[in-house]
Design a protein around this motif. Sequence first.
Motif, short mmCIF file in Angstrom:
data_model
loop_
_atom_site.label_atom_id
_atom_site.label_comp_id
_atom_site.label_asym_id
_atom_site.label_seq_id
_atom_site.Cartn_x
_atom_site.Cartn_y
_atom_site.Cartn_z
N TYR A 166 1.03 -0.78 -0.10
CA TYR A 166 -0.03 0.41 0.20
C TYR A 166 1.16 0.78 0.05
N ALA A 170 0.37 4.22 -2.81
CA ALA A 170 -0.24 5.83 -2.62
C ALA A 170 0.93 6.72 -2.53
N GLU A 286 -3.25 11.44 3.19
CA GLU A 286 -4.36 10.45 1.93
C GLU A 286 -4.84 11.33 1.98
N GLY A 360 -9.42 -4.07 -0.57
CA GLY A 360 -9.90 -2.61 -0.81
C GLY A 360 -10.52 -2.08 -0.29
N ASP A 363 -8.70 2.07 0.38
CA ASP A 363 -8.65 2.85 -0.98
C ASP A 363 -10.42 3.23 -0.68
N ARG A 367 -10.57 7.22 -0.23
CA ARG A 367 -11.90 7.72 -1.70
C ARG A 367 -13.29 8.86 -0.80
#
Length: 507
Positions: A166, A170, A286, A360, A363, A367
């Motif tokens: 990750y 990212a 993030e 997932g 993520d 988002r």
Amino acid sequence: MTESWVNSAERIGADLHLELSGPGGRRAALIRALRDAVRGGRLAPGTRLPPYRSLAADLGVARNTVADAYAELVAEGWLTARQGSGTRVADRAEPLRHAERVPIKAPPRARGPRHDLRQGAPDASAFPRAAWLASYRRALQQAPNEVFGPGDPAGRRELREALTEYLARARGVRTEPGRIVVCSGFAHALRLLFGGGVLRGPVAVEAYGLAFHRELLQTAGARTVPLPLDDDGARVDLLARERAVLLTPAHQFPTGGPLHAERRAAAVDWARARGGVVLEDDYDGEFRYDRKPVGAVQGLDPERVIHIGSVSKSLSPALRLGWMVLPERYVGAVLEAKGEREGWASVLDQLSLADFIVSGSYDRHVRRMRQRYRSRRDRLVAALAEHVPHIEVTGVAAGLHAVLRLPPGTERSAVKAATWQGVALDGLAEFRHPETDMPAADGLVVGYATPSEHAYGAALDALCGVLPSADRTPVAGLSRSRNPVTESTYDRNMTHACHVGQQKWDP
């Protein structure tokens, strides 16, 4: 008016009558009905409430309506929610007896703020309970027996492998599982590195930052040396004989803005030349809104940078999960400082986070929250542009807070006015290093993540009401504005504050 008997005797011991009525929709009505049931003694402390799916079916409302109502009442202290125990009436939620309804002299009671706009905390109501529970169940079902015995001080291999993938994808981090050590968060990492004798001072720190971190370093015997800030971030060109430098390069805390690319490279060059190390606090890495992602400094030189991250902002500080990505030469010393029986982060939580990342879900959650926080940021900027357009907003291209620049000499009075009106926020002076010669600037650090969605509009109105006007007098008589951010109001406050390279920090 809607009345419903909840046929939940097998779950709470008796039928429960709830009357859903009044303004604000079914969610607000359900919250009021549950509060009334607790106040009246029909729901005693310790009573277990029905699962939200069951209550939703009994009342004929959406599951999310019940889930949000439970979450709000948990946040207010009426209910408690624990894994494996369900949702229960809080022990301190004592019913109000008839004789107590109109006391002659009510004793003073400590009250929390009506509006919490302090920085540093995510929206607790947005924790992805269903997805986390699914990961927890899978992790528990698939866990080998060794999980329930003595653990590895470095942390579970499953989580370190998931983090390796990750962080590379990212954040641009270059590492391998053997160079990651799981910890309980950023403060724990500092305690291990300096309190454990792995690193020694002096340590250069940004002139504005968390006092708690400076105090932690000083307690460990590491003197802190402040680095001034300007438009491009920390003045790393002023680094001298320090042994380490602590930076927030993705989003400087609290002033905002990333560390300029040339200064990122300069910090690494300094560490190479001096045999020092860069401590990278990946604060708010993030959450970015108006700029391209900024990769980790660690990717420039994995042997001279210690990358430290956690899920305290992206998920919840309650999980107590963080990590250090270490140069190879420090791994053994950190594990020795951690100890064979150190109070590690829960192994089951580590496995759950590993599954959460690999599946997932992490993520998707990031988002989703990025969009929610961006919307809140936009509403904050629009409200300020409408009611106090002379207040400059900076540091809002990323993160969970904004800095409001105030006229000179007004910060202290603004903080006092906010406290008086039940608005919790921080003055910029609280984050200033006491030994810096950087000129002081008046401002407020306003977090926009913590308030629940339904209370956010009132929080913005209360904030605008305590800010100094152009003539330094309080702004009064505001009416709540629910209008979305328009292009004109957005541009008025954002063109000079949000975009990359335009965050002005000019004390």
